[in-house]
Motif scaffolding. Structure first.
Motif: not given
Length: 701
Positions: A363, A50, A367, A360
């Motif tokens: 992210y 990330g 990403t 989750c």
């Protein structure tokens, strides 16, 4: 006796009585440490990926289009020019140029310009523009010319401007569209020819509907913002207990639903007979937002009648063959409702799981976006019109800087331009972007499954502490949910990660199979398609089986604190030793919970339909359904919101039922109702099973 011993040896020995056991074990140790360390390393690697994506990625590359010089449209100096205009859109539309762009770069071989608005009319450079003395400013529009050209001061003729592609010599009515989304990654480009179907206009109308009805959407079934959370909680609790009541009184509900569905069947048959002479079909009506148009088709009422007949038959068979089993399932559901009522904090726990899942997903999405946009832009010298002059010196491999580029460096090729081609794919990081995307997906699936496992194990520990409390509610520990959550994080992260990893591997195989099936569908013969279908079906069943085993393994982990493999084995053996009870009780309970969800979501959906379609009168000035452009959008929003709320609260209830059922089976094996081995189950369950706890001598009932 021989048969019983054989079954016991095949599926393990029944649990033995332990006088010190009275609920989830307190003295336990960390389990599956190796998998815990591996999971932590993967999380650290995920964070590194990330960070790298954040450093090298630029999401503006997919959120905003670029012009020929590589500058973004809609931000920075071009903040007032959000659209891209193509000088010669026909060069982008030909198949040859599309393939060349896909293979050699990301840009269309024509000048692209940031503009404020797309053209709204047709225009072609007239023949009179080539006459001597014709002034360029009388024919071209400055907004459709390159910024470096000033029409009022230029010494170039109209013909020279056209040959050098400094201004567009024709345009047509276009709108911001998605023509180049598949090749060029730009978004707001003037490429879609205007037509009667305007997606933007439909979106604006839908937004207007939401703006005028959002209060009523929140009131009927959606989520509220900060000030509405208390109201939503009370509404959800009411919905939850109403559904539990429906499930507990399931027999009476079925008895009452039978005549209701029979009446519905009669009504549909009556409407079908009324429209029997009608020749209108679904093909004649087509797609329309006016639901009443479909009610004028006889086949609509025929479909309704068939559906109601099927439901009526299922309910009738349920009453005939499952009446006794329903009584046993109702007892477990009633005990589960008591457990939830003693631990109301469990109703909030789906919010914790939802927040973690949202983190989750966010992210992963961010990403993936930054990874997809990693790499610096590459500019190369391109001959826009190789037929003009001698452009043989331009091979397409010369890099350039759009800021310092000067076309006079190529005097024999007047159409030479420094154009954005693609994004740099060189370097170790750029060459491994695909591998990093795979890592992103695998880590995302593992994290998602871990979060779900954490929620299941936490709830199982809390509900198990309720069941194994001999005197309820006096023996229920203080803050059972918090204790279970802390205990799970402290000792069993590795076990949860182990179970989540197994499920993740199966899901990855399913994703690969879906990709291969989609990729080679046209080239597959019937035999290959059959094999692929069998593989997909087998792995779908395997995923369901793994989820079932994991769920019960997490319950055993929460109770006994063993590692994942031992817990999964003990749970599986326990269920196999009681396979008849598992099949009957578990599935009947699932059926009851399904009907509870169906009643809640269906009831809210029907109410929303009658309200937003204007069939329910409301005080004048508060809301007018006739002003809605698409009244089905608020209805869909209410139904989806109600389903998500019901799913969240019923997931707690379902986990409670599964936990109490497993504890119930353990209770039957460990105890016999004697003074030394009393049952922990409720009196209602003992009454159904014709069992009871013996009293010590001298103690009166």
């Amino acid at each position: 006796m021989g048969k019983k011993s054989e079954d016991a040896s095949e599926y393990g020995e029944p649990s033995n009585f332990d006088p010190t056991f009275n609920g989830p074990i307190k003295n336990r140790s960390c389990t599956d440490i190796i998998c815990c360390i591996l999971f932590m390393l993967v999380l650290v690697g995920y964070m590194i990926v990330g960070i790298l994506a954040w450093l090298y990625g630029d999401p503006r590359q997919v959120l905003y289009p670029r012009n020929s010089t590589g500058m973004f449209c809609g931000i920075g100096p071009n903040s007032d020019k959000p659209n891209v205009f193509y000088f010669d859109i026909l060069k982008c539309a030909t198949a040859t140029n599309i393939m060349a762009a896909a293979l050699n770069g990301l840009q269309c071989p024509t000048v692209q310009l940031c503009v404020n608005q797309c053209p709204s009319d047709f225009w072609v450079l007239p023949v009179t523009a080539y006459l001597p003395g014709a002034l360029p400013q009388n024919f071209f529009k400055q907004e459709y010319c390159v910024p470096s050209l000033n029409l009022s001061t230029t010494a170039l003729t109209v013909s020279q401007i056209k040959d050098k592609e400094l201004c567009s010599y024709f345009y047509m009515p276009t709108a911001p569209g998605w023509f180049d989304a598949f090749i060029f990654l730009n978004r707001r480009s003037c490429s879609d020819v205007l037509s009667g179907f305007n997606i933007k206009d439909i979106g604006v109308r839908i937004f207007e509907d939401f703006a005028s009805s959002w209060q009523w959407i929140l009131l009927t079934g959606s989520t509220r913002p900060v000030l509405g959370v208390p109201f939503m909680f009370l509404r959800s609790v009411y919905t939850f207990y109403f559904s539990v009541y429906i499930s507990i009184d399931f027999k009476n509900v079925l008895n009452k639903l039978l005549p209701v569905f029979f009446t519905g069947i009669w009504y549909c048959w009556n409407e079908y007979n009324t429209l029997k002479g009608s020749t209108v079909t679904f093909q004649d009506v087509g797609f329309t937002t006016n639901f009443n148009a479909y009610l004028q088709i006889k086949d609509t009422w025929l479909a309704f009648m068939i559906i109601l007949c099927i439901v009526e038959g299922i309910l009738l068979l349920t009453l005939i063959f499952l009446r006794t089993r329903i009584l046993i399932a109702i007892a477990i559901i009633r005990e589960s409702s008591k457990a939830v009522s003693y631990m109301m904090s469990t109703l909030f726990f789906p919010l914790v799981t939802f927040v973690l899942l949202l983190v989750c997903v966010s992210y992963w999405g961010i990403t993936a976006l930054y990874l997809a946009t990693s790499g610096a832009p590459v500019f190369k010298v391109v001959a826009l019109n190789a037929s003009q002059g001698d452009c043989s010196g331009i091979t397409g491999n010369q890099t350039c800087d759009p800021v310092t580029f000067n076309s006079s460096s190529y005097p024999t090729c007047p159409s030479a331009r420094c154009m954005f081609i693609n994004y740099n794919a060189e370097g170790l990081y750029q060459r491994n972007l695909f591998n990093l995307q795979i890592y992103n997906v695998v880590a995302f699936l593992w994290c998602i499954n871990f979060v779900i496992a954490l929620g299941q194990c936490t709830l199982a520990g809390a509900f198990a502490s309720y069941y194994w409390a001999f005197s309820k509610p006096g023996d229920i520990p203080t803050f059972p949910l918090s204790q279970s959550f802390i205990r799970t994080l402290r000792y069993h992260v590795g076990s949860l990660a182990f179970g989540a990893l197994i499920l993740t591997l199966v899901q990855i195989v399913r994703i690969i199979l879906e990709y291969l099936d989609h990729k080679f569908r046209a080239a597959q013969n019937p035999c290959a398609r059959f094999v692929m279908c069998c593989l997909k079906c087998c792995f779908w069943c395997l995923e369901k089986f793994i989820k079932f085993i994991n769920r019960n393994a997490y319950i055993m982990i929460a109770i006994y604190g063993k590692n994942f493999c031992v817990s999964a084995k003990n749970a599986f053996m326990l269920l196999m030793r009681n396979i008849v009870r598992v099949v009957v009780l578990d599935k009947v309970t699932d059926l009851l919970l399904f009907f509870g969800k169906l009643l809640v979501v269906g009831g809210v959906g029907v109410l929303a339909f009658y309200f937003f379609s204007g069939k329910i009168p409301v005080p004048s000035g508060s809301f007018q359904a006739s002003k809605l452009n698409y009244y089905w959008m608020p209805i869909i929003t209410v139904i989806v919101g109600s389903y998500l709320i019901a799913q969240g609260f019923f997931s707690v209830y379902s986990m409670c039922v599964d936990t109490l059922f497993l504890c119930f089976l353990e209770d039957l094996e460990r105890h016999d109702g004697s003074v030394e081995k009393p049952y922990f189950m409720s009196k209602n369950l003992m009454k159904i099973l014709h069992k009871k706890n013996k009293k010590p001598k001298g103690q009166k009932d």
